[in-house]
Scaffold this active site. Sequence first.
Site: not given
Ligand code: NAD
Length: 486
Positions: A176, A253, A287, A383
């Site tokens: 996705k 993650e 992250c 964050e």
């Molecule tokens: P987000 O949680 O807003 O979205 C991530 C994904 O989840 C998107 O594809 C979104 O469409 C999907 N999503 C949202 N609601 C959902 C639902 N109800 N059901 C299923 N999927 C859903 O995060 P973001 O803002 O896109 O990304 C940034 C975050 O990612 C930050 O918190 C960052 O720290 C984290 N991150 C972590 C790592 C790691 O390895 N730990 C790496 C990169 C980013």
Amino acid sequence: MSYPKTVPHWIADVEITPKDSAFFEKRNPATDQVIAQVARGGAADVAHALSSAAGAADDWGRAPVPKRGAILGRAAQLLREREKEFGEIVQAETGKPWKNAVAEVGSSADLAIFMEGEGSRLYGKTLPSPIPNRTVQTLRSPIGICAAIMPFNSPLAGVAWKVFPALLCGNAVVVKSHELTPYTAIAFGKLLKDAGLPVGVYGAVQGYGPDAGAPLVQDHRVGVVSFTGSSATGKLIQKMVSGRDVLAKVCLELGGKNPFVVCDDADLDLAVELAVTSAFIDAGQRCASGSRILVFDRIYDAFRAKFLARVEKVKVGSGPDDDCGPVISKANLDRLITQVSGAVGRGAKLVAGGKPTASTSGYYMQPTVLENVSPNDEVSQNELFGPVTCLYRVDGFDDAVRLANGTHYGLTGAIHTTSLHRAQEFITRYQGGLVSVNGATFGAGPHMPFGGVKNSGNGFREPGTEALDVYTELKTVVINHVPAKV
Ligand code: NAD
């Protein structure tokens, strides 16, 4: 490369945009221009992608592991050949400076090569048995279908980190895409097809989380959900999977609020340089970004002066010499400005930045530094995911460790010191998944397990050989034989 005007789904190795599809806009964060209309996927598109994956998963899971690895090897070669094309896609989607966009291509190819090597290993164990004529072994079995849900910040590296190990382990994968970085996963599908991946083993759907992510997570055909994103969404996903009739493995993650500790015996110039990189690379949208800088009282003023002078020199923009690109969307830019002014309203002092840059139409924010922030303030605890960091004055080592551990996150942490004893104590006492001594708050490689504790993850690590634990099930095999029957 020109970014496609319409971003479709990728199902059964073809681009698909259903006739009745709705669309949403994709804007380039560096220019604010609409560059594409993205198919707004929903449950029907997810069901289609899952049927295609289900049809392909069994044969793929039975393919010899070295053969699966060889396809990843070809994918690595193609990534290197298409470095410019993929760098341009990442740049159009994120607005990152070229050096950071293209770095994703190299690290993704490196990961494919590492995972290709695992195709000759994927080791199980042989175990002794107290019972005569019994052999016990463990095998790594494919899980079946993997749902991979993406964040936006490193679109190519993000897809590669999940898809290469999942494929090597014999799973079909449905990605996705993040709604703000939709096309990378489609270009990745074309690359895998060219590398020889059988039809249907990899698919990608577009759409918002609740429309396209939720039905994917909730479908009982999915055996492993691999999610990278915010802690809030990660918790929601864990809940959704718990509500299914059949459970699935969930790898989370998540976010970080990573401390960067500067002791009074640190090499200050090195600490300043790496604090700036930790805070502002990828516009703080990592992250592992260094969003809290904890400085010993005795050198606070000296560090602060050098740090602020260096922050002034950070080049904001998306050009070849720039350091700090735009944030991903206008909504995120507005949110960050509001969060910073909110902190100032609660008593924080703004010592750098705090505003959008004046000179461009993209979503660029000045590198921003706050001080006098309460450790309990929301900008200390949550964050922000933007080019904003906070300076804190600490009494000494114990105070630094207490503050470093004083959030619900536990992803990465850095300490700058010339004392072996302080370094070793921090390694022991910091509650996080990665500790860096005299380095930045990030650091990853294809062989390095990465992940967090507390609200930063749920115990899994990607990539490294530890990623194999995410994408395989361990099967214990007990074989009894009867020597008399030989
Ligand atoms: P987000 O949680 O807003 O979205 C991530 C994904 O989840 C998107 O594809 C979104 O469409 C999907 N999503 C949202 N609601 C959902 C639902 N109800 N059901 C299923 N999927 C859903 O995060 P973001 O803002 O896109 O990304 C940034 C975050 O990612 C930050 O918190 C960052 O720290 C984290 N991150 C972590 C790592 C790691 O390895 N730990 C790496 C990169 C980013």
